[in-house]
Design an enzyme around this catalytic site. Structure first.
Site, PDB file in Angstrom:
ATOM      1  N   SER A   1      -8.960  44.192  28.327  1.00  0.00           N
ATOM      2  CA  SER A   1      -8.013  45.231  28.754  1.00  0.00           C
ATOM      3  C   SER A   1      -6.594  44.884  28.322  1.00  0.00           C
ATOM      4  O   SER A   1      -6.308  43.746  27.934  1.00  0.00           O
ATOM      5  CB  SER A   1      -8.019  45.412  30.276  1.00  0.00           C
ATOM      6  N   MET A   2      -5.711  45.883  28.469  1.00  0.00           N
ATOM      7  CA  MET A   2      -4.299  45.674  28.088  1.00  0.00           C
ATOM      8  C   MET A   2      -3.589  44.731  29.038  1.00  0.00           C
ATOM      9  O   MET A   2      -2.464  44.314  28.770  1.00  0.00           O
ATOM     10  CB  MET A   2      -3.583  47.033  28.001  1.00  0.00           C
ATOM     11  N   LYS A   3      -4.222  44.376  30.163  1.00  0.00           N
ATOM     12  CA  LYS A   3      -3.570  43.475  31.122  1.00  0.00           C
ATOM     13  C   LYS A   3      -3.439  42.060  30.565  1.00  0.00           C
ATOM     14  O   LYS A   3      -2.646  41.276  31.077  1.00  0.00           O
ATOM     15  CB  LYS A   3      -4.326  43.481  32.446  1.00  0.00           C
ATOM     16  N   ASP A   4      -4.200  41.715  29.524  1.00  0.00           N
ATOM     17  CA  ASP A   4      -3.998  40.414  28.866  1.00  0.00           C
ATOM     18  C   ASP A   4      -2.544  40.267  28.407  1.00  0.00           C
ATOM     19  O   ASP A   4      -1.971  39.185  28.444  1.00  0.00           O
ATOM     20  CB  ASP A   4      -4.869  40.294  27.602  1.00  0.00           C
TER      21      ASP A   4
ATOM     22  N   ALA B   1      -0.305  39.472  31.415  1.00  0.00           N
ATOM     23  CA  ALA B   1      -0.599  38.131  31.943  1.00  0.00           C
ATOM     24  C   ALA B   1       0.076  37.082  31.064  1.00  0.00           C
ATOM     25  O   ALA B   1       0.764  36.182  31.556  1.00  0.00           O
ATOM     26  CB  ALA B   1      -2.106  37.902  32.000  1.00  0.00           C
TER      27      ALA B   1
END
Ligand code: PMP
Length: 344
Positions: free
Chosen positions: A46-49, A52
């Site tokens: 996901s784009m949350k990498d 993070a």
């Protein structure tokens, strides 16, 4: 990436630079060209990498995080997985405070990625000491050299997308993008990408996606919201019942709301038309694109980029499970026009 070889130094080197894929079938009846920025290609799916990595590296630059420090967040979803992934490689402890509502499969997934998971009762108020917000805050206060990510209220969230996702889209479209369609949860993705793109070309239209049961659209239009508008819905990760300071509403032109049912069918349709196996919000983004098109937002010259936030593997018990779809009444209703296969 190690110079002159095809070898990545570690998995974090593979975050970002996701592909932009032309949609050939699902949007064939709409005027314009449509491209999917498929964030499921990130190593954490996901784009949350991106957030993070950016938030953790910023804390390192500020000297807060050192080898053996602790990263804390309240999430059972994509952000938790990405925080755990980055923590593994950088040698941090990862603590995730999650609601007892979270599916056991999700908790197992976070544990598999080395995170310490605190399961907190879902039925208590946000200010109860047992709530996942309060548990995360307490652990942060008690743990030296810890960082509390707090993605809904952290400006670094949008900055991650301003620095990476936005420039990638600009480059991949040779600066020819005319419209962006993106979901808003914390608002980090849409705000960061929109700010970057509008700085390159202020004429680019930014079309947001919200859910029925969420207050973002109303707040964007009026600066206020009505508590009566808040009710539970099934799409995870999009819309909100509070106003996140991570969202920059000034760079979003308009919001469109979508239903749980249409979004679920659109995600399934995207899989069998384009081979893109994506999450629930990607279905919502396709549905919103159809609605924006009906309202006349696009013409033959439009170059529209849709940000598809994550991979479909996290939704096997939900939108890709026929029994779940039936339980929701999504197969019974008359609104099956979007389905492209006979499911039952
Ligand atoms: N889709 C999914 C699947 C998500 O997990 C999120 C994050 N909550 C979003 C969309 C919305 O992205 P953002 O938080 O950057 O607004």
């Amino acid at each position: 990436m190690t110079k002159n070889t095809g070898i990545s130094n570690n998995i974090l080197d593979l975050i970002g630079n996701t592909p932009l894929i032309k949609l050939n079938k699902i949007t064939k009846d709409l005027p314009g060209n449509f491209y999917a920025k498929y964030e499921g290609f990130n190593p954490g799916h996901s784009m949350k990498d991106r957030i993070a990595l950016h938030i953790i590296e910023e804390a390192e630059r500020q000297g807060i995080l050192k080898e053996g420090s602790t990263v804390i967040e309240t999430t059972s979803g994509n952000t938790g997985f990405s925080m755990a992934l980055v923590s593994i490689i950088k040698g941090y402890n990862c603590i995730l405070a999650v609601s007892s509502k979270a599916a056991s499969g999700k908790i197992n997934m976070l544990k598999a990625m080395g995170a310490k998971v605190y399961v907190c009762p879902a039925h208590v108020k946000a200010d109860d000491p047992r709530s996942y917000y309060e548990v995360a805050k307490r652990l942060h206060a008690e743990t030296a050299n810890s960082v509390y990510i707090n993605q809904y209220f952290n400006k670094l969230n949008a900055e991650a997308h301003y620095n990476s996702t936005g420039p990638e889209i600009w480059k991949q479209t040779n600066g020819e993008i005319t419209h962006l369609v993106a979901a808003s949860g914390t608002g980090g993705t849409i705000s960061g990408v929109a700010k970057y793109l509008k700085e390159q070309n202020p004429d680019i239209k930014v079309l947001g996606v919200d859910a029925f049961g969420s207050i973002l659209k109303k707040f964007h239009e009026t600066g206020e919201f009505d508590k009566d508008e808040i009710y539970p819905y099934r799409i995870e990760g999009l819309g909100k019942n509070l106003i996140p300071t991570a969202t920059d509403f000034s760079v979003i032109d308009v919001f469109e709301k979508v239903t749980d049912e249409a979004s679920a069918h659109r995600a399934r349709e995207l899989a069998v038309t384009e081979g893109l196996f994506t999450g629930y919000t990607s279905g919502a983004i396709i549905q919103a694109t159809m609605q924006y098109s009906e309202q006349g937002y696009f013409n033959e010259n439009s170059k529209v980029v849709l940000i598809l936030p994550d991979h479909g593997s996290r939704y096997m018990e939900k939108i890709y499970c026929d029994d779940w779809m039936k339980e929701q009444g999504f197969f019974d209703s008359q609104k099956q026009a979007h389905a492209v296969v006979e499911y039952v």
